[in-house]
Design an enzyme around this catalytic site. Structure first.
Site, PDB file in Angstrom:
ATOM      1  N   LYS A   1      48.051  40.580  35.955  1.00 56.13           N
ATOM      2  CA  LYS A   1      46.600  40.381  36.102  1.00 56.13           C
ATOM      3  C   LYS A   1      46.346  40.047  37.574  1.00 56.13           C
ATOM      4  O   LYS A   1      47.212  39.495  38.253  1.00 56.13           O
ATOM      5  CB  LYS A   1      46.124  39.234  35.201  1.00 56.13           C
ATOM      6  CG  LYS A   1      46.286  39.500  33.702  1.00 56.13           C
ATOM      7  CD  LYS A   1      45.115  40.294  33.170  1.00 56.13           C
ATOM      8  CE  LYS A   1      45.217  40.580  31.681  1.00 56.13           C
ATOM      9  NZ  LYS A   1      44.688  39.528  30.829  1.00 56.13           N
TER      10      LYS A   1
ATOM     11  N   GLU B   1      43.207  34.227  34.885  1.00 58.92           N
ATOM     12  CA  GLU B   1      43.472  35.323  33.942  1.00 58.92           C
ATOM     13  C   GLU B   1      44.949  35.418  33.537  1.00 58.92           C
ATOM     14  O   GLU B   1      45.290  36.065  32.563  1.00 58.92           O
ATOM     15  CB  GLU B   1      43.064  36.672  34.554  1.00 58.92           C
ATOM     16  CG  GLU B   1      41.592  36.811  34.860  1.00 58.92           C
ATOM     17  CD  GLU B   1      40.747  37.064  33.615  1.00 58.92           C
ATOM     18  OE1 GLU B   1      41.329  37.336  32.558  1.00 58.92           O
ATOM     19  OE2 GLU B   1      39.520  36.965  33.723  1.00 58.92           O
TER      20      GLU B   1
ATOM     21  N   GLU C   1      39.389  38.024  20.263  1.00 54.83           N
ATOM     22  CA  GLU C   1      40.100  37.249  21.291  1.00 54.83           C
ATOM     23  C   GLU C   1      39.431  35.885  21.393  1.00 54.83           C
ATOM     24  O   GLU C   1      38.201  35.791  21.393  1.00 54.83           O
ATOM     25  CB  GLU C   1      39.979  37.877  22.702  1.00 54.83           C
ATOM     26  CG  GLU C   1      40.720  39.166  22.908  1.00 54.83           C
ATOM     27  CD  GLU C   1      40.545  39.724  24.331  1.00 54.83           C
ATOM     28  OE1 GLU C   1      40.023  39.016  25.221  1.00 54.83           O
ATOM     29  OE2 GLU C   1      40.928  40.882  24.532  1.00 54.83           O
TER      30      GLU C   1
ATOM     31  N   GLU D   1      50.563  36.681  31.705  1.00 54.63           N
ATOM     32  CA  GLU D   1      50.649  38.073  32.166  1.00 54.63           C
ATOM     33  C   GLU D   1      50.493  38.141  33.683  1.00 54.63           C
ATOM     34  O   GLU D   1      49.400  37.995  34.207  1.00 54.63           O
ATOM     35  CB  GLU D   1      49.583  38.913  31.463  1.00 54.63           C
ATOM     36  CG  GLU D   1      49.823  39.021  29.963  1.00 54.63           C
ATOM     37  CD  GLU D   1      48.696  39.713  29.212  1.00 54.63           C
ATOM     38  OE1 GLU D   1      48.647  40.947  29.236  1.00 54.63           O
ATOM     39  OE2 GLU D   1      47.866  39.009  28.618  1.00 54.63           O
TER      40      GLU D   1
END
Ligand SMILES: *[C@@H]1O[C@H](CO)[C@@H](O)[C@H](O)[C@H]1NC(C)=O
Ligand SMILES: *[C@@H]1O[C@H](CO)[C@@H](O)[C@H](O)[C@H]1NC(C)=O
Length: 346
Positions: free
Chosen positions: A320, A327, A268, A317
């Site tokens: 989160k 995030e 990542e 996303e």
């Protein structure tokens, strides 16, 4: 004799040129490829079939996925996308305690798909921490590995994903080592990976080091690959960007722990577009595009050796936690499939 000598001289640049073309295309089609993590902690994401189509349209040839999601696995069939599948942390204890459960998981989510999906690695755990999960990790890796080999799939490598938080004294990079509480449970895993010739997966975020740095001692340019002068001297190496410094501190730590032969896969890396210090589409675009180019050439401790790398993430996303807004905004795309900034993959 002289004639053929001249001929040799005349033909060797051509030969070198052809060789370099061959090499370039080899790296281009294999080791140089950058993948993208398909995180699914959002309630508004496109369905997996659309997602796989987006990967193909955008020339993204590799994917990491965090859950054994059958809908997504089915969508990947026949796509040609090379694939890392995680064993989620909450299954580590189950698979460490039960070979039968590990066998079933491998059967249901790997063996059932392996004719149509190009599995690269199974990552047993993501950013596993000391405690119950750390204690279970190595046995879970062994049981998944045994399940794979019993299923005739020993070509699929087992690894685990760790992160910069497992390391200490990373400045200068040559001083890097594992924190004792991480080495306690990672040491047998490192030995296992070395024995199998498998890589260690490491999540590397210059963003968090930059964000958390005290007294501004990490300049933005050093984190974004835009620094034009060497900033860190670590004889005989110099560092112009934090990504290289981080990955080389991981190599230094591995060398001190019997893992000097291991490759590191960057499982990542990325930059968020909103929610925190210096988050913007402009900075994300700079980081991600520089990363894609940069990893083709290795790091000072492993010069010329392309680094297999996965960008986090495909989408923003929204599941989160709200308390940590940063995030939520790592996507190359928004959930409505709109590209947030330009990235060139090929
Ligand atoms: C994908 O690759 C093809 C062929 O190399 C190219 O024509 C196309 O523009 C690329 N697409 C993107 C979105 O980069
Ligand atoms: C993943 O595998 C576990 C264990 O076999 C199973 O309980 C779980 O439902 C699976 N997850 C998904 C999303 O299918």
């Amino acid at each position: 004799m002289k004639m053929s000598g001249d001929k040799m001289l005349a033909s060797s640049p051509m030969l070198m040129f052809l060789l370099s073309l061959l090499m370039a295309s080899f790296f281009h089609t294999t080791a140089g490829q950058v993948g993208v993590c398909f995180g699914q902690k959002g309630n508004n994401l496109p369905n997996p079939r659309e997602v796989v189509a987006m990967y193909k349209l955008n020339n993204i040839t590799r994917m990491r996925m965090y859950e054994n999601n059958t809908e997504a696995l089915n969508a990947l069939r026949g796509s040609g996308i090379e694939f890392i599948l995680d064993v989620p942390n909450h299954f580590l204890k189950l698979f460490a305690d039960s070979q039968t459960e590990a066998n079933a998981w491998v059967q249901n989510y790997v063996k059932n798909y392996h004719n149509d999906i190009r599995f690269r690695y199974i990552s047993v755990g993501n950013e596993v921490k000391p405690g119950d999960q750390g204690t279970a990790l190595f046995q879970a890796m062994q049981n998944i590995d045994k399940a794979l080999s019993d299923a005739g799939l020993s070509n699929i490598k087992v690894s685990t994903t760790t992160y910069m938080g497992a390391f200490t004294e990373t400045f200068p990079p040559s001083h890097g080592r594992f924190k004792d509480e991480f080495l306690n449970f990672l040491q047998p895993a490192i030995h296992f990976l070395a024995g199998k010739g498998s890589p260690l997966l490491v999540n590397i975020y210059t963003y968090f080091s930059y964000k958390d740095s005290k007294n501004d001692d990490i300049p933005l340019a050093y984190a974004l690959f835009t620094e034009t002068n060497p900033r860190v001297l670590d004889n005989p190496h110099t560092y112009q960007n934090l990504f290289d410094a981080n990955i080389d501190s991981v190599y230094a730590a591995l060398e001190k722990s019997g893992g000097g032969s291991l490759d590191v896969v960057v499982s990542e890396s990325g930059w968020p577009t909103q929610g925190g210090k210096e988050t913007s589409k402009e900075n994300a675009k700079t980081y991600v595009n520089n990363l894609i180019q940069h990893v083709k050439n290795g790091s000072p401790r492993r010069p010329g050796k392309p680094i297999e790398t996965y960008i986090f993430a495909m989408f923003d996303e929204n599941d989160k936690p709200e308390e940590t807004p940063v995030e939520r905004y790592w996507g190359l795309f928004s959930p409505d499939k709109v590209r947030k900034y330009d990235v060139t993959f090929n």
